[in-house]
Design a protein around this motif. Sequence first.
Motif, PDB file in Angstrom:
ATOM      1  N   GLU A  61     -31.381 -33.765  25.885  1.00  0.00           N
ATOM      2  CA  GLU A  61     -32.668 -33.144  26.026  1.00  0.00           C
ATOM      3  C   GLU A  61     -32.678 -31.918  25.109  1.00  0.00           C
ATOM      4  O   GLU A  61     -33.296 -31.085  25.368  1.00  0.00           O
ATOM      5  CB  GLU A  61     -32.773 -32.691  27.428  1.00  0.00           C
ATOM      6  CG  GLU A  61     -32.757 -33.926  28.173  1.00  0.00           C
ATOM      7  CD  GLU A  61     -33.101 -33.906  29.501  1.00  0.00           C
ATOM      8  OE1 GLU A  61     -32.919 -34.859  29.889  1.00  0.00           O
ATOM      9  OE2 GLU A  61     -33.516 -33.090  30.097  1.00  0.00           O
ATOM     10  N   PRO A  67     -33.764 -38.757  32.669  1.00  0.00           N
ATOM     11  CA  PRO A  67     -33.526 -37.643  33.584  1.00  0.00           C
ATOM     12  C   PRO A  67     -34.803 -36.979  34.032  1.00  0.00           C
ATOM     13  O   PRO A  67     -34.774 -35.944  34.640  1.00  0.00           O
ATOM     14  CB  PRO A  67     -32.664 -36.691  32.754  1.00  0.00           C
ATOM     15  CG  PRO A  67     -32.941 -37.040  31.349  1.00  0.00           C
ATOM     16  CD  PRO A  67     -33.321 -38.500  31.325  1.00  0.00           C
ATOM     17  N   TRP A  68     -35.971 -37.567  33.710  1.00  0.00           N
ATOM     18  CA  TRP A  68     -37.222 -36.940  34.132  1.00  0.00           C
ATOM     19  C   TRP A  68     -37.996 -37.796  35.106  1.00  0.00           C
ATOM     20  O   TRP A  68     -39.131 -37.489  35.412  1.00  0.00           O
ATOM     21  CB  TRP A  68     -38.106 -36.644  32.915  1.00  0.00           C
ATOM     22  CG  TRP A  68     -38.072 -37.663  31.849  1.00  0.00           C
ATOM     23  CD1 TRP A  68     -37.283 -37.654  30.734  1.00  0.00           C
ATOM     24  CD2 TRP A  68     -38.844 -38.861  31.758  1.00  0.00           C
ATOM     25  NE1 TRP A  68     -37.522 -38.760  29.971  1.00  0.00           N
ATOM     26  CE2 TRP A  68     -38.469 -39.513  30.553  1.00  0.00           C
ATOM     27  CE3 TRP A  68     -39.822 -39.451  32.558  1.00  0.00           C
ATOM     28  CZ2 TRP A  68     -39.041 -40.712  30.148  1.00  0.00           C
ATOM     29  CZ3 TRP A  68     -40.376 -40.639  32.144  1.00  0.00           C
ATOM     30  CH2 TRP A  68     -39.984 -41.241  30.958  1.00  0.00           C
ATOM     31  N   VAL A  95     -35.533 -36.798  37.578  1.00  0.00           N
ATOM     32  CA  VAL A  95     -36.244 -35.581  37.345  1.00  0.00           C
ATOM     33  C   VAL A  95     -37.577 -35.812  36.685  1.00  0.00           C
ATOM     34  O   VAL A  95     -37.658 -35.669  35.502  1.00  0.00           O
ATOM     35  CB  VAL A  95     -35.379 -34.671  36.521  1.00  0.00           C
ATOM     36  CG1 VAL A  95     -35.944 -33.322  36.471  1.00  0.00           C
ATOM     37  CG2 VAL A  95     -33.986 -34.692  37.068  1.00  0.00           C
ATOM     38  N   VAL A 101     -34.066 -31.052  42.080  1.00  0.00           N
ATOM     39  CA  VAL A 101     -33.612 -31.222  40.704  1.00  0.00           C
ATOM     40  C   VAL A 101     -34.660 -30.696  39.730  1.00  0.00           C
ATOM     41  O   VAL A 101     -34.367 -29.953  38.787  1.00  0.00           O
ATOM     42  CB  VAL A 101     -33.295 -32.702  40.410  1.00  0.00           C
ATOM     43  CG1 VAL A 101     -33.024 -32.911  38.926  1.00  0.00           C
ATOM     44  CG2 VAL A 101     -32.083 -33.162  41.210  1.00  0.00           C
ATOM     45  N   ASN A 102     -35.910 -31.070  39.956  1.00  0.00           N
ATOM     46  CA  ASN A 102     -36.962 -30.618  39.046  1.00  0.00           C
ATOM     47  C   ASN A 102     -37.163 -29.108  39.115  1.00  0.00           C
ATOM     48  O   ASN A 102     -37.473 -28.475  38.106  1.00  0.00           O
ATOM     49  CB  ASN A 102     -38.266 -31.339  39.363  1.00  0.00           C
ATOM     50  CG  ASN A 102     -38.399 -32.645  38.604  1.00  0.00           C
ATOM     51  OD1 ASN A 102     -37.513 -33.019  37.851  1.00  0.00           O
ATOM     52  ND2 ASN A 102     -39.494 -33.334  38.813  1.00  0.00           N
ATOM     53  N   LYS A 108     -34.600 -27.592  36.979  1.00  0.00           N
ATOM     54  CA  LYS A 108     -34.953 -27.718  35.572  1.00  0.00           C
ATOM     55  C   LYS A 108     -36.036 -26.713  35.181  1.00  0.00           C
ATOM     56  O   LYS A 108     -36.028 -26.154  34.079  1.00  0.00           O
ATOM     57  CB  LYS A 108     -35.416 -29.137  35.272  1.00  0.00           C
ATOM     58  CG  LYS A 108     -34.299 -30.160  35.313  1.00  0.00           C
ATOM     59  CD  LYS A 108     -34.810 -31.562  35.062  1.00  0.00           C
ATOM     60  CE  LYS A 108     -35.272 -31.736  33.628  1.00  0.00           C
ATOM     61  NZ  LYS A 108     -34.176 -31.667  32.654  1.00  0.00           N
ATOM     62  N   PHE A 110     -29.532 -27.498  42.012  1.00  0.00           N
ATOM     63  CA  PHE A 110     -28.836 -28.744  41.698  1.00  0.00           C
ATOM     64  C   PHE A 110     -27.769 -29.048  42.751  1.00  0.00           C
ATOM     65  O   PHE A 110     -27.563 -30.210  43.120  1.00  0.00           O
ATOM     66  CB  PHE A 110     -28.202 -28.669  40.308  1.00  0.00           C
ATOM     67  CG  PHE A 110     -29.200 -28.526  39.192  1.00  0.00           C
ATOM     68  CD1 PHE A 110     -30.379 -29.250  39.202  1.00  0.00           C
ATOM     69  CD2 PHE A 110     -28.969 -27.659  38.138  1.00  0.00           C
ATOM     70  CE1 PHE A 110     -31.311 -29.127  38.180  1.00  0.00           C
ATOM     71  CE2 PHE A 110     -29.894 -27.524  37.112  1.00  0.00           C
ATOM     72  CZ  PHE A 110     -31.065 -28.257  37.133  1.00  0.00           C
ATOM     73  N   TYR A 132     -25.226 -34.335  36.667  1.00  0.00           N
ATOM     74  CA  TYR A 132     -25.582 -34.246  35.251  1.00  0.00           C
ATOM     75  C   TYR A 132     -26.395 -32.981  34.976  1.00  0.00           C
ATOM     76  O   TYR A 132     -26.102 -32.227  34.044  1.00  0.00           O
ATOM     77  CB  TYR A 132     -26.372 -35.484  34.839  1.00  0.00           C
ATOM     78  CG  TYR A 132     -26.918 -35.409  33.429  1.00  0.00           C
ATOM     79  CD1 TYR A 132     -26.111 -35.693  32.333  1.00  0.00           C
ATOM     80  CD2 TYR A 132     -28.235 -35.030  33.206  1.00  0.00           C
ATOM     81  CE1 TYR A 132     -26.612 -35.611  31.038  1.00  0.00           C
ATOM     82  CE2 TYR A 132     -28.745 -34.945  31.916  1.00  0.00           C
ATOM     83  CZ  TYR A 132     -27.929 -35.237  30.840  1.00  0.00           C
ATOM     84  OH  TYR A 132     -28.426 -35.141  29.565  1.00  0.00           O
ATOM     85  N   ASN A 133     -27.404 -32.728  35.793  1.00  0.00           N
ATOM     86  CA  ASN A 133     -28.235 -31.550  35.562  1.00  0.00           C
ATOM     87  C   ASN A 133     -27.491 -30.261  35.862  1.00  0.00           C
ATOM     88  O   ASN A 133     -27.708 -29.247  35.188  1.00  0.00           O
ATOM     89  CB  ASN A 133     -29.518 -31.653  36.390  1.00  0.00           C
ATOM     90  CG  ASN A 133     -30.512 -32.613  35.780  1.00  0.00           C
ATOM     91  OD1 ASN A 133     -31.185 -32.290  34.815  1.00  0.00           O
ATOM     92  ND2 ASN A 133     -30.578 -33.823  36.325  1.00  0.00           N
ATOM     93  N   PRO A 174     -29.977 -27.856  28.377  1.00  0.00           N
ATOM     94  CA  PRO A 174     -31.246 -28.344  28.942  1.00  0.00           C
ATOM     95  C   PRO A 174     -32.309 -28.474  27.858  1.00  0.00           C
ATOM     96  O   PRO A 174     -32.254 -27.823  26.819  1.00  0.00           O
ATOM     97  CB  PRO A 174     -31.623 -27.254  29.957  1.00  0.00           C
ATOM     98  CG  PRO A 174     -30.365 -26.484  30.203  1.00  0.00           C
ATOM     99  CD  PRO A 174     -29.563 -26.567  28.949  1.00  0.00           C
TER     100      PRO A 174
END
Length: 673
Positions: free
Chosen positions: A98, A112-113, A129, A493-494, A497, A515, A530-531, A665
């Motif tokens: 990303e 991942p989104w 995410v 998670v979002n 981010k 996370f 991962y995040n 990120p």
Amino acid sequence: MPGFGEILTSHVSRSGITDSDLARRIGVSRATLIRWKEGLTARPRYREDVLRCAEVLRLTPEERDELLIAADFEPEAPPVDAPPQEPAPDPAPILPAESDASPVPAGRRWRPWIVASAAAVAVVAAIAVGLALIDFSGEPENPVTPTIEAPVNIPGEPDHTVTATSEPPVDPTSEPDHPVAETGEALILIAPFANYTAGQLEFNIRGRLRDSINREIAAAGLEGIRIDHWVETVPGNRAALSAAEQSGAAIVIWGEYDSGRVLANLTSTPTENETLGPQVVEIATSPSELPTAINLNLTAEVRSVALLALSQVYLQRGEYEPAKTVLYQALEHPPADPAALANMRYRLGQAYLGGEYADLDEAIWRFTEVLEVQPRSAYTYGSRGLAYLERGRPGDEDLAIADLTTASNLVPHLAAPYLNRAVAYIARGRPGDLDRALDDLKRAIDAGVEGPGVFVNRAAVYLERGNDGDLDLAFEDLKRAIDMDPELATAWVNRGKARLQRGEDGDVEQALADFTRAIDLAPDNPLGYYNRALAHSEAENWEPANSDLKAAQELDPRDTVINDALCRQLGVQRRPEEALPFCDRALERAPDGPARDSSGLVHAVMGSADEAIADFRVFLDWVDASEKPTCRPHYRPSRESWISALESGGNPFDDETLRELRVRPAPPGGAPC
């Protein structure tokens, strides 16, 4: 002891599966499989490949461990002395079936989104995410209320219905005495079939279906399934859903008969699932316009209905390979009715759409077969659009958008076409697509979606668009989602981010906490790890980042994005020997995208200039083919500079350059490609 190739050849021959099918389902090329079988390659490189062979070929634990040992891997369990047993029968043949560091690759993508949730009777296919993919099989046709329930017109029903049946009449003033599913039990209900012979004929349809289903359940060795009778006739899909809701049944079988035929319908209930993993197909209500017609004089067609019911149980449990097997068994004696055949093909398409060994080409083909018979099936257009979107080849987003648009035109009140089309727009990424995605999410909300998932999805689009004020709108939607469901892992998670994108003092620490909360809620899913690794990497906490990336990779060993991230992250730390195996795994599935760029970096760090130059040139071809206008200007100048330096004998990767190339990120507005 026989060699790996000899043992594998024996099992493949016994199973009846072709080399091409086996190679496709374990994720290697046919040439690689042939080299294994012929001994040209002594053993597979990865233990997971051997385990997948064992799973697809349905090997016993002893046969699986024998195959592992022949490939020089440790067995799953240490061998123990055991008394001799009768040899197991041969299994049934398995029928074919990303940032600058990490732009999203093409192919079957791990996004991942993408996020999951459930709304009304729509079942959301989950990924982490951002946006949700909706399994279209969960939505009945022609909804008339926001709860997406639908009337069903039974084909062949006379204008003046005769309601005589072989069942005793039910007193309408009494409380119905209906069965109820026990906890953990899959209940299959069979309703009395409406009799349109004017009382001239009465058939024991329920008894025949019950006996046939029980035989198939016993043959499959399934537990936790019970067959029972519903108390009254079911006039349509809405009534079938009501019966399922009252009883907790997984499947309701209902229909009608006259002197010439029997029409059987299977309605299955949605299952709710919140997960962060790759595409998971949740099978819900079957399309009411795809009935299964059976003729009572043909035992094979009664068995087809039983196998169809059994496949639905497998699909609801997420057991896609057994579902394929029983559906192929049903198709050995296909029903004569075209709509009934379309029903089976539709479910087979759903089976190929889901699971670790999804075959999206096969799913698309099966849905296309259905549309040849049922050209106005919104379900099938929606499911095929989902398959195109998941396949992710060049142009597939356009095909997905076209199918989802057709589905929404056919049934304008359904939410799923709008939700999935929003995903397609964000994946395509052309100018204006993010605005179109937001419009579709509003339409989904107007169509009755009220769950937290739609707000998580809309927040992800705001984060991707990155306009002034979008970050605040994203935080508002994420707060609403978390207030509605504090245990929705994707919302955490979002929000993590969003904190990383905002970048204020303390945001990295709070993102790490978000996370970690997501990991606590979904510990078996790689995306929380991962995040969190991205957040650690942003703060240059190398070892925690490495640990989280490896934890994600252990949970999903073949995922392209995770393997690419490990390849790059170990490369920038000048650990190329550790990095290369992860580079190779990423390149197996995405040979010409971002993984090729990471591979070039690792080869340059280890001093292999020619290999690095070749990798960077392949990556630049991929960049030039991108439709996203920011891709070429972002990547081409730096990669051309690296190639020039390597060709002249230099090394462009000093410590500061490598630090900037670490996995990070996505910036506001999303990755450049």
